[in-house]
Design an enzyme around this catalytic site. Structure first.
Site, PDB file in Angstrom:
ATOM      1  N   GLY A 234       0.845  -1.369   0.272  1.00  0.00           N
ATOM      2  CA  GLY A 234      -0.430  -0.139  -0.302  1.00  0.00           C
ATOM      3  C   GLY A 234       1.104   1.162  -0.207  1.00  0.00           C
ATOM      4  N   SER A 235       0.066   2.523   0.948  1.00  0.00           N
ATOM      5  CA  SER A 235       1.011   3.071   0.268  1.00  0.00           C
ATOM      6  C   SER A 235       2.030   3.463   1.745  1.00  0.00           C
ATOM      7  CB  SER A 235      -0.076   4.661   1.120  1.00  0.00           C
ATOM      8  OG  SER A 235      -0.766   4.651   2.129  1.00  0.00           O
ATOM      9  N   THR A 236       3.586   4.315   1.229  1.00  0.00           N
ATOM     10  CA  THR A 236       4.655   4.562   2.662  1.00  0.00           C
ATOM     11  C   THR A 236       3.650   5.357   3.423  1.00  0.00           C
ATOM     12  OG1 THR A 236       6.072   5.343  -0.262  1.00  0.00           O
ATOM     13  CG2 THR A 236       6.196   6.392   2.020  1.00  0.00           C
ATOM     14  N   GLU A 256       5.968  -3.470   0.744  1.00  0.00           N
ATOM     15  CA  GLU A 256       6.141  -3.116  -0.449  1.00  0.00           C
ATOM     16  C   GLU A 256       5.121  -1.841  -0.657  1.00  0.00           C
ATOM     17  OE1 GLU A 256       7.066  -4.997  -2.862  1.00  0.00           O
ATOM     18  OE2 GLU A 256       6.803  -6.851  -2.346  1.00  0.00           O
ATOM     19  N   CYS A 290       1.866   0.321  -8.454  1.00  0.00           N
ATOM     20  CA  CYS A 290       3.397   0.769  -7.921  1.00  0.00           C
ATOM     21  C   CYS A 290       4.181   1.099  -8.469  1.00  0.00           C
ATOM     22  CB  CYS A 290       3.738   0.394  -7.010  1.00  0.00           C
ATOM     23  SG  CYS A 290       3.564  -1.629  -7.430  1.00  0.00           S
ATOM     24  N   GLU A 387       4.226  10.528  -6.021  1.00  0.00           N
ATOM     25  CA  GLU A 387       3.293   9.409  -6.781  1.00  0.00           C
ATOM     26  C   GLU A 387       1.932  10.337  -6.846  1.00  0.00           C
ATOM     27  OE1 GLU A 387       2.292   5.408  -4.440  1.00  0.00           O
ATOM     28  OE2 GLU A 387       2.671   4.403  -6.156  1.00  0.00           O
TER      29      GLU A 387
HETATM   30  P1  TAP Z   1      -3.315   2.371   1.589  1.00  0.00           P
HETATM   31  O1  TAP Z   1      -4.589   3.273   2.375  1.00  0.00           O
HETATM   32  O2  TAP Z   1      -1.898   2.355   2.002  1.00  0.00           O
HETATM   33  O3  TAP Z   1      -3.837   1.529   2.116  1.00  0.00           O
HETATM   34  C1  TAP Z   1      -3.634  -0.333   1.872  1.00  0.00           C
HETATM   35  C2  TAP Z   1      -3.988  -0.591   2.533  1.00  0.00           C
HETATM   36  O4  TAP Z   1      -4.145  -0.998   4.224  1.00  0.00           O
HETATM   37  C3  TAP Z   1      -5.768  -1.406   2.255  1.00  0.00           C
HETATM   38  O5  TAP Z   1      -6.277  -2.750   2.878  1.00  0.00           O
HETATM   39  C4  TAP Z   1      -6.335   0.673   3.596  1.00  0.00           C
HETATM   40  O6  TAP Z   1      -7.379  -0.479   4.336  1.00  0.00           O
HETATM   41  C5  TAP Z   1      -4.862  -0.678   4.759  1.00  0.00           C
HETATM   42  N1  TAP Z   1      -4.992   0.181   5.687  1.00  0.00           N
HETATM   43  C6  TAP Z   1      -5.302   1.600   5.279  1.00  0.00           C
HETATM   44  N2  TAP Z   1      -4.755   2.696   6.824  1.00  0.00           N
HETATM   45  C7  TAP Z   1      -4.099   1.670   7.514  1.00  0.00           C
HETATM   46  C8  TAP Z   1      -3.370   0.893   8.614  1.00  0.00           C
HETATM   47  N3  TAP Z   1      -3.079   2.233   9.414  1.00  0.00           N
HETATM   48  N4  TAP Z   1      -3.014  -0.120   9.468  1.00  0.00           N
HETATM   49  C9  TAP Z   1      -3.567  -1.157   8.505  1.00  0.00           C
HETATM   50  N5  TAP Z   1      -3.388  -1.172   7.004  1.00  0.00           N
HETATM   51  C10 TAP Z   1      -4.388   0.469   6.543  1.00  0.00           C
HETATM   52  O7  TAP Z   1      -2.882   2.547   0.330  1.00  0.00           O
HETATM   53  P2  TAP Z   1      -4.026   3.043  -1.043  1.00  0.00           P
HETATM   54  O8  TAP Z   1      -4.542   3.851  -1.488  1.00  0.00           O
HETATM   55  O9  TAP Z   1      -4.785   1.870  -1.002  1.00  0.00           O
HETATM   56  O10 TAP Z   1      -3.269   2.354  -2.565  1.00  0.00           O
HETATM   57  C11 TAP Z   1      -2.939   3.486  -3.137  1.00  0.00           C
HETATM   58  C12 TAP Z   1      -1.358   2.959  -2.083  1.00  0.00           C
HETATM   59  O11 TAP Z   1      -0.366   1.827  -2.730  1.00  0.00           O
HETATM   60  C13 TAP Z   1      -0.512   4.186  -3.884  1.00  0.00           C
HETATM   61  O12 TAP Z   1       0.493   5.166  -2.627  1.00  0.00           O
HETATM   62  C14 TAP Z   1       0.884   2.644  -4.157  1.00  0.00           C
HETATM   63  O13 TAP Z   1       1.455   3.520  -4.097  1.00  0.00           O
HETATM   64  C15 TAP Z   1       0.502   2.279  -2.725  1.00  0.00           C
HETATM   65  N6  TAP Z   1       0.799   0.574  -3.473  1.00  0.00           N
HETATM   66  C16 TAP Z   1       2.002   0.331  -3.640  1.00  0.00           C
HETATM   67  C17 TAP Z   1       1.750  -1.117  -3.641  1.00  0.00           C
HETATM   68  C18 TAP Z   1       3.478  -1.726  -3.769  1.00  0.00           C
HETATM   69  S1  TAP Z   1       3.446  -3.545  -4.706  1.00  0.00           S
HETATM   70  N7  TAP Z   1       4.985  -1.282  -3.794  1.00  0.00           N
HETATM   71  C19 TAP Z   1       0.659  -2.040  -5.175  1.00  0.00           C
HETATM   72  C20 TAP Z   1      -0.953  -1.729  -4.697  1.00  0.00           C
HETATM   73  C21 TAP Z   1      -0.587   0.318  -4.081  1.00  0.00           C
HETATM   74  P3  TAP Z   1      -8.281   0.946   3.062  1.00  0.00           P
HETATM   75  O14 TAP Z   1      -8.416   0.145   1.778  1.00  0.00           O
HETATM   76  O15 TAP Z   1      -9.920   0.216   3.710  1.00  0.00           O
HETATM   77  O16 TAP Z   1      -8.018   2.388   4.118  1.00  0.00           O
END
Ligand code: TAP
Length: 476
Positions: A234-236, A256, A290, A387
């Site tokens: 997920g996000s950094t 990741e 990502c 990003e």
């Molecule tokens: P996040 O907000 O980081 O969400 C990823 C996951 O974590 C979701 O299931 C989210 O739940 C959960 N989450 C949120 N807050 C949390 C916490 N405090 N503790 C534990 N889990 C938590 O990212 P996003 O908005 O879904 O995705 C976009 C970002 O992810 C982008 O910046 C992208 O770069 C990154 N990403 C990276 C990769 C790789 S492989 N490096 C792949 C995909 C995405 P909710 O959905 O319910 O908020």
């Protein structure tokens, strides 16, 4: 850009979505302990697809306990027995791939061409690949009898919901761990269908548990003392918070995170091929990848030729109904993500970059963003540093290979890069100088379960895929 919608031939009738879904704990679907639910909708139409249970800390506790109970027997099974279950799951995924592709397209918004031809084949391939490792762990190079870690708490994002699940669950199960997985709030459905596949495959109860919910459910899972291993994509920003919460415990952690990949085109590159690679690099999955090639670094001498060809190609992309097989650009996953993309694109204009997009009419319902280029971008611009996670390409130029490498490496991230050149020696020397976990040469966004994937710097640590992916789930 053409916007006449052909009626979607991949009819959504192939998938039967129930009006509501529970949590999958200990082999059964059940309501949340406090009865809370949330809605998941189709980002291309804003239609509500289903209502899904919002897992509480109590539910996470029940799921972790179920996984703990199942761990004893599952980890003691001979590897060849675990492999049978994984092969069975892989085959069922293949059999149900049309249904799963339509489901994923509905819940995520990505084109059916991608879910059908990329996501689903890769998901099945991942289970087949790790099924093959389950009885060969003694030969994986980690010494005799490497041990499973225990219960894995896995949190995944919305951009490749089923593929990220496969990346997490397949190696965990092959190595004898049991799992509790939390899918993203906006894309919970394919994980719940996967739970059904686990039942269909006869997987013992508690080996896989799916707890849907929002970030608070994810936090409860990561913080649960019964979890031995945390795997997060997920996000950094969230990754850093998770690293802090795991610090000082004996939990193992892999992250990741985000990226800002450089796609570097040298003056001897085949232009037409490079244009296809650039388009695939940034517009695949609407750029919500990502490892997207979100920074184009083009050698100054071919800038005009390349950008003319790129603009012509962008003008042929079809944006619209993700269930139409001819669609190239689908919907953005959520209103929040669309707002983030718009804000960053606006910052590009405000900071002086030149914005270009093909003539483009966006559908009135749903979340859409036209494929967009930014020219005259400097390294200081936010659109060159942050990003965007959307269909927006920032174009920068360079004169020498050394300058290309310096610009590519000038990022807080280090996940991916691409090199376009005819010279093999240049590919090797540039690839060796790039601080990126994955470097593609004369191609982009190519994935294979045998290849390790992961980042440097703020893109995270640990590798998923390949033999390296086993290490994250073994006590070595
Ligand atoms: P996040 O907000 O980081 O969400 C990823 C996951 O974590 C979701 O299931 C989210 O739940 C959960 N989450 C949120 N807050 C949390 C916490 N405090 N503790 C534990 N889990 C938590 O990212 P996003 O908005 O879904 O995705 C976009 C970002 O992810 C982008 O910046 C992208 O770069 C990154 N990403 C990276 C990769 C790789 S492989 N490096 C792949 C995909 C995405 P909710 O959905 O319910 O908020």
């Amino acid at each position: 850009m053409a916007f006449e919608y052909a009626p979607a031939p991949e009819s959504r009738a192939v998938v039967d979505i129930a009006p509501s879904y529970g949590l999958f704990i200990d082999g059964e679907f059940r309501d949340a302990s406090d009865g809370k639910v949330f809605k998941t909708l189709s980002p291309s139409s804003e239609e509500v697809l289903s209502e899904v249970a919002q897992g509480s800390a109590e539910d996470v506790d029940a799921a972790v306990k179920a996984a703990r109970k199942a761990f004893e027997k599952w980890s003691a099974l001979p590897g060849a027995e675990r492999a049978k279950y994984l092969f069975r799951i892989a085959r069922i995924i293949q059999e149900r791939s049309r249904e799963l592709a339509v489901l994923e397209t509905l819940d995520n918004g990505k084109p059916i061409r991608e879910t059908r031809d990329a996501d689903l084949p890769l998901v099945a391939a991942h289970f087949f690949y790790y099924a093959g490792w389950a009885d060969k762990l003694d030969h994986a190079g980690y010494g005799p009898n490497p041990k499973a870690l225990g219960v894995a708490g896995q949190v995944i994002p919305w951009n490749f919901p089923l593929l990220m699940l496969a990346w997490k669950i397949a190696p965990a199960l092959a190595t004898g761990n049991t799992v509790v997985l939390k899918p993203a709030e906006t894309t919970p459905l394919s994980a719940l269908f996967f739970a059904d596949i686990c039942r269909q495959a006869g997987l013992p109860k508690g080996v896989v548990n799916i707890v849907t919910g929002d970030g608070s459910t994810g936090a409860a899972l990561v913080e649960h003392p019964g979890v031995d291993k945390v795997a997060f994509t997920g996000s950094t920003a969230v990754g850093k918070a998770i690293a802090r919460s795991v610090a000082g415990t004996d939990k193992k952690l892999t992250l990741e995170l985000g990226g800002k990949g450089a796609n570097i085109v040298f003056d001897d590159a085949p232009i037409d091929q490079a244009v296809e690679g650039i388009v695939n690099g940034i517009f695949f999955n609407q750029g919500q990848v990502c490892c997207a090639g979100s920074r184009l670094l083009v050698q100054e001498s071919i800038q005009d030729e390349l950008l003319d060809a790129l603009k012509r190609r962008l003008s042929t992309l079809r944006l619209g109904d993700p269930l139409d097989k001819n669609t190239d650009i689908g919907a953005i996953n959520s209103a929040e993500q669309l707002a983030r993309i718009k804000a960053l694109a606006d910052s590009g204009e405000a900071e002086g970059a030149e914005r270009w997009a093909p003539a483009c009419e966006l559908p009135s319902a749903g979340y859409w963003f036209a494929p967009t280029l930014f020219l005259n971008v400097t390294q200081a611009h936010r659109i060159a540093r942050e990003e965007i996670f959307g269909p927006v390409l920032s174009v920068l130029t360079f004169r020498t290979p050394a300058e290309a490498v310096a610009k590519a490496n000038n990022s807080q991230y280090g996940l991916s890069a691409g090199i376009w050149t005819e010279k093999g020696s240049r590919i090797l020397s540039v690839a060796n100088s790039l601080r990126a976990g994955v470097v593609w040469a004369n191609t982009f966004n190519k994935f294979d379960p045998t290849s390790p994937f992961g980042g440097y710097k703020e893109s995270g640590f640990g590798r998923e895929g390949g033999r390296h992916g086993l290490e994250a789930y073994l006590d070595v």
